[in-house]
Design an enzyme around this catalytic site. Structure first.
Site, mmCIF file in Angstrom:
data_model
loop_
_atom_site.group_PDB
_atom_site.id
_atom_site.type_symbol
_atom_site.label_atom_id
_atom_site.label_comp_id
_atom_site.label_asym_id
_atom_site.label_seq_id
_atom_site.Cartn_x
_atom_site.Cartn_y
_atom_site.Cartn_z
ATOM 1 N N SER A 255 17.578 -8.192 3.916
ATOM 2 C CA SER A 255 17.829 -9.147 2.843
ATOM 3 C C SER A 255 17.078 -8.703 1.603
ATOM 4 C CB SER A 255 17.386 -10.549 3.262
ATOM 5 O OG SER A 255 15.974 -10.585 3.294
ATOM 6 N N LYS A 256 17.205 -9.527 0.569
ATOM 7 C CA LYS A 256 16.618 -9.181 -0.725
ATOM 8 C C LYS A 256 15.143 -8.820 -0.626
ATOM 9 C CE LYS A 256 19.042 -10.836 -4.676
ATOM 10 N NZ LYS A 256 19.954 -11.951 -4.581
#
Ligand code: GLU
Length: 492
Positions: A255-256
């Site tokens: 994820s980010k």
């Protein structure tokens, strides 16, 4: 594996900019097509109108182009199976849905959002599996006519078989099967008239004669729906291969927070497309379990699904930086200068622009060893361009040396260099002799000179650096150092 008529597709939804996971799917499909001499198709899956992000299609295509992933059919290039935008193919999906309704494999559902919400709450409360309860599947024609005449909005749902199993022989995950009764009657056409992903993907993979669907493992739960649709529509399904997940170093889904997500951020930070591609190919595939750095030709020649693993791949940002450094070091000076130029133009103070490419070509060999990201270019080379690097004059005085000694050293160096041949070996010989005459160790003497000339305590080899800077830059810097240090003294 039969290598005839291989047609694979990358089917991004333009709901944002592509991240590593999406592009890894594109890369694997592309390498697979190129390995077998097949076709690589890009299809834009833009039927989820609520989640469309303006500019996403352009961003996706730009990302592919930047990575050197070319497509044989798709946006911009066209092809015999277009349109390659699903939003321009709506009649084809309606036709498929009508066929399914006609033969009893799909039906109109008039359930309201309120009813479905209520149903979900009840199912949750009773600890039942969540899903549509097939209420409208048993509507009589009269009931249906009545609802239609009231103008009730409707969707089209697929009538899943309520018994039996759906089996998939996955090219990567081997045999997988699902109980049909556990798959609910999913929607094919939404109330806005647009198809869902399931109907659109099956229709298009069939019409575009896709031979292999290679996509991320997160789509595996959709496979029984798709296989049932293929069956009901009388189509032969393509072969499927679900690519392993990509996890962060903490084994959570990527994820980010594991780093830049959009592929263009990697470009902005100064990763080379070749390095990123090489890094990505190892996210689930390996040539021989040991080779890491390899040219594109090797990837293409070696890329088969037998070498795609089942276990999740770990995204390791440090490995990516290392890989980038490896690629940077392998570049010739001209290529690296050209790669650095846009970053220098972006990051150097405007008064230092434009950058003289010939001068940069001489700087490149000095920084190439230590450069890991192109975005470090300006920071690593600014003192070559600035008229006078900034630093605290106190740094000129090395540990164990006095200010007098330091001033004497700077004066002596300035004198020697005033007439010296400005080449590294000559300067080195001269200055070593000066150091000895002054009774200064090379560490101290050259430490002082390094600060004076570069404004920092770590730099590429000093004499080579001075040679590239040239007398016209080195002489005034030494003079500035002398002046500044004198001021520090008088202020004591
Ligand atoms: N449009 C889907 C996505 O965004 C494609 C999934 C598939 O390849 O079937 O990933």
């Amino acid at each position: 594996m039969v290598a005839d008529n291989i047609r694979v597709r990358y089917a991004p939804s333009p709901t944002g900019l592509p991240h590593i996971g999406n592009i890894r799917t594109a890369l694997f499909n592309w390498l697979f097509a190129r390995h077998y001499g097949g076709k690589f198709i890009v299809r834009i899956e833009d039927t989820d109108r609520e989640r469309l992000v303006p500019g996403a299609v352009e961003g996706i295509l730009e990302g592919l182009e930047w990575l050197g992933i070319d497509w044989d059919e798709g946006p911009r290039v066209g092809g015999d199976y277009g349109s390659y935008y699903q939003s321009e193919r709506l009649p084809l999906y309606r036709e498929a849905a009508d066929k399914l309704i006609g033969q009893g494999d799909a039906y109109r559902c008039y359930c309201t959002r309120e009813r479905l919400d209520q149903l979900r709450v009840e199912q949750g409360r009773n600890k039942q599996a969540l899903g549509y309860d097939r209420c409208c599947r048993s509507l009589t024609p009269e009931q249906q006519r009545a609802l239609e005449s009231e103008g009730a909005p409707s969707v089209v749902r697929f009538a899943m078989p309520d018994s039996g199993v759906t089996q998939l022989h996955d090219l990567i995950r081997d045999d997988v099967e699902w109980q049909n009764e556990l798959v609910d009657d999913f929607i094919l056409i939404k109330s806005d008239g647009f198809p869902t992903y399931h109907l659109a993907v099956v229709t298009d993979d069939h019409l575009m004669q896709i031979s292999h669907v290679l996509r991320a493992e997160e789509w595996l739960p959709s496979a029984p729906r798709h296989l049932q649709l293929y069956r009901a529509l009388g189509y032969t399904p393509p072969q499927h291969g679900h690519l392993p997940m990509i996890l962060g170093p903490d084994r959570a889904k990527l994820s980010k927070r594991h780093g830049a997500t959009s592929i263009m951020e990697y470009r902005d930070e100064g990763y080379l497309p070749d390095a990123l591609r090489n890094f990505m190919v190892l996210l689930g595939w390996s040539l021989d379990d040991k080779t890491e750095v390899m040219p594109l030709t090797t990837m293409r020649e070696g890329f088969t699904l037998e070498r795609v693993g089942k276990p999740a791949a770990i995204f390791d940002r440090e490995k990516l930086s290392w890989m980038n450094g490896v690629y940077i070091r392998a570049m010739d000076a001209g290529a690296l200068a050209d790669a650095m130029l846009p970053y220098l133009e972006r990051d150097l103070p405007p008064e230092l622009l434009p950058v003289d490419r010939d001068y940069l070509l001489r700087i490149v060999p000095l920084v190439q060893e230590r450069l890991k990201l192109l975005a470090e270019s300006a920071e690593m080379t600014a003192y070559f361009f600035a008229a006078q690097p900034e630093y605290d004059p106190a740094n000129l005085v090395q540990r164990g040396a006095t200010q007098e000694e330091t001033l004497a050293a700077l004066n002596r160096a300035a004198e020697s260099l005033a007439t010296a041949d400005f080449t590294a070996p000559v300067m080195e010989e001269l200055l070593r002799a000066d150091g000895e005459a002054l009774g200064l160790t090379p560490r101290r003497f050259f430490g002082t000179l390094r600060w004076a000339v570069t404004g920092r305590n770590v730099s590429p080899p000093l004499f080579e650096t001075m040679e590239v800077l040239g007398r016209e830059r080195v002489a005034p810097r030494l003079q500035t150092a002398i002046d500044r240090l004198s001021q520090v003294r008088s202020g004591d």
